[in-house]
Write a protein that holds these residues in place. Structure first.
Motif, PDB file in Angstrom:
ATOM      1  N   TRP A  68      43.455   8.371 -41.112  1.00  0.00           N
ATOM      2  CA  TRP A  68      42.572   8.627 -42.248  1.00  0.00           C
ATOM      3  C   TRP A  68      41.498   9.667 -41.937  1.00  0.00           C
ATOM      4  O   TRP A  68      41.139  10.467 -42.806  1.00  0.00           O
ATOM      5  N   ALA A  69      41.016   9.682 -40.700  1.00  0.00           N
ATOM      6  CA  ALA A  69      39.851  10.513 -40.395  1.00  0.00           C
ATOM      7  C   ALA A  69      40.007  11.447 -39.215  1.00  0.00           C
ATOM      8  O   ALA A  69      39.198  12.366 -39.062  1.00  0.00           O
ATOM      9  N   ARG A  72      40.522  16.332 -47.273  1.00  0.00           N
ATOM     10  CA  ARG A  72      39.126  16.771 -47.356  1.00  0.00           C
ATOM     11  C   ARG A  72      38.274  15.842 -46.503  1.00  0.00           C
ATOM     12  O   ARG A  72      38.570  14.655 -46.365  1.00  0.00           O
ATOM     13  N   ASP A  73      37.224  16.398 -45.939  1.00  0.00           N
ATOM     14  CA  ASP A  73      36.341  15.599 -45.116  1.00  0.00           C
ATOM     15  C   ASP A  73      35.271  14.956 -45.993  1.00  0.00           C
ATOM     16  O   ASP A  73      35.063  15.342 -47.141  1.00  0.00           O
ATOM     17  N   SER A  74      34.572  13.970 -45.458  1.00  0.00           N
ATOM     18  CA  SER A  74      33.554  13.257 -46.221  1.00  0.00           C
ATOM     19  C   SER A  74      32.616  12.544 -45.264  1.00  0.00           C
ATOM     20  O   SER A  74      32.880  12.444 -44.056  1.00  0.00           O
ATOM     21  N   LEU A  75      31.521  12.032 -45.799  1.00  0.00           N
ATOM     22  CA  LEU A  75      30.596  11.208 -45.017  1.00  0.00           C
ATOM     23  C   LEU A  75      31.329  10.040 -44.387  1.00  0.00           C
ATOM     24  O   LEU A  75      31.104   9.708 -43.211  1.00  0.00           O
ATOM     25  N   TRP A  76      32.214   9.412 -45.129  1.00  0.00           N
ATOM     26  CA  TRP A  76      32.918   8.224 -44.656  1.00  0.00           C
ATOM     27  C   TRP A  76      33.845   8.565 -43.491  1.00  0.00           C
ATOM     28  O   TRP A  76      33.940   7.804 -42.516  1.00  0.00           O
ATOM     29  N   ARG A  77      34.516   9.705 -43.589  1.00  0.00           N
ATOM     30  CA  ARG A  77      35.406  10.104 -42.502  1.00  0.00           C
ATOM     31  C   ARG A  77      34.624  10.568 -41.277  1.00  0.00           C
ATOM     32  O   ARG A  77      34.995  10.259 -40.145  1.00  0.00           O
ATOM     33  N   ARG A  78      33.563  11.324 -41.476  1.00  0.00           N
ATOM     34  CA  ARG A  78      32.742  11.749 -40.348  1.00  0.00           C
ATOM     35  C   ARG A  78      32.162  10.542 -39.624  1.00  0.00           C
ATOM     36  O   ARG A  78      32.096  10.496 -38.393  1.00  0.00           O
ATOM     37  N   SER A  79      31.759   9.537 -40.394  1.00  0.00           N
ATOM     38  CA  SER A  79      31.214   8.317 -39.793  1.00  0.00           C
ATOM     39  C   SER A  79      32.291   7.539 -39.050  1.00  0.00           C
ATOM     40  O   SER A  79      32.014   6.916 -38.022  1.00  0.00           O
ATOM     41  N   HIS A  95      24.374   9.646 -42.723  1.00  0.00           N
ATOM     42  CA  HIS A  95      23.794   9.964 -44.033  1.00  0.00           C
ATOM     43  C   HIS A  95      22.339  10.412 -43.908  1.00  0.00           C
ATOM     44  O   HIS A  95      21.901  11.343 -44.602  1.00  0.00           O
ATOM     45  N   ASN A 130      34.775  18.119 -38.597  1.00  0.00           N
ATOM     46  CA  ASN A 130      36.103  18.081 -39.218  1.00  0.00           C
ATOM     47  C   ASN A 130      37.150  18.421 -38.154  1.00  0.00           C
ATOM     48  O   ASN A 130      37.048  19.439 -37.481  1.00  0.00           O
TER      49      ASN A 130
END
Length: 223
Positions: free
Chosen positions: A67-68, A75-82, A206, A215
């Protein structure tokens, strides 16, 4: 049946433990195949991080990687970076926790407070070291890297290890290093720590306390 008794039944069931070992090995095989076939240019450190994450948590770790951690994510996101951030923390802390528990409880047979102290110290040390090492390799002075690691990693490590060590002590109290419960409770506790620490990492990323891991597509391109 109380949850504690149910968990202990599962964690001492020979069939369940063998099945889990097979699942973990299959998950590691799938991870290594995907890295070799599709993501070999992901930096070596993150390949190491994902290998330990899957070794600790089997299919859950593999799902987090899919998933990450792959450069093919849409696409990347806060949730994936975390998720990448907590996996990075998890890999180092998990190694420290395993060594700490084995040394303190399995070899030295320390009392419970000693096991907790040694295990937390080892996990914290490994977790911070896994952050300091790459930073110094990138040219950051050791003092600056150490201060940054303390600030950014302490909340995540503290929550992760409080959950993991607490779970391990609760489930495996009295188990010796030769008993399956000693090892199965340790493995289970690691995953508990991962799950509990994830929302902490979301909050830290965040708020800008942690940058979050880049990424994987960008990291692979730069490698």
């Amino acid at each position: 049946m109380p949850v504690e008794a149910l968990l202990r039944d599962v964690l001492t069931n020979t069939t369940a433990l063998y099945a889990w070992a097979v699942v973990v090995l299959a998950s590691l095989g799938a991870l290594r195949y995907d890295i070799r076939a599709n993501n070999d240019d992901i930096p070596t450190l993150m390949q190491f991080v994902w290998t330990l994450t899957v070794a600790y948590s089997g299919p859950l770790g593999l799902a987090v990687y899919a998933w990450a951690g792959r450069k093919q994510i849409e696409r990347d996101s806060l949730w994936r970076r975390s998720a990448r951030s907590v996996a990075h923390c998890y890999s180092g802390c998990g190694a420290g926790e395993v060594l700490g528990v084995v040394a303190a409880a399995g070899i030295l047979a320390l009392p419970q407070i000693g096991v907790v102290a040694v295990t937390f110290t080892a996990a914290y040390t490994f977790g911070v070291a896994l952050t300091v090492g790459p930073m110094t390799q990138d040219g950051v002075a050791f003092g600056e890297a150490f201060r940054d690691a303390i600030v950014t990693e302490t909340p995540s490590i503290a929550v992760m290890e409080a959950a993991a060590i607490g779970t391990d002590v609760y489930l495996a109290e009295g188990a010796t290093i030769t008993e399956p419960l000693f090892w199965s409770a340790l493995a289970f506790s690691l995953t508990v720590g991962l799950l509990v620490a994830y929302p902490v990492n979301v909050a830290l990323v965040h708020r800008g306390v942690k940058d979050g891991m880049a990424n994987p597509r960008d990291r692979a391109t730069a490698a």
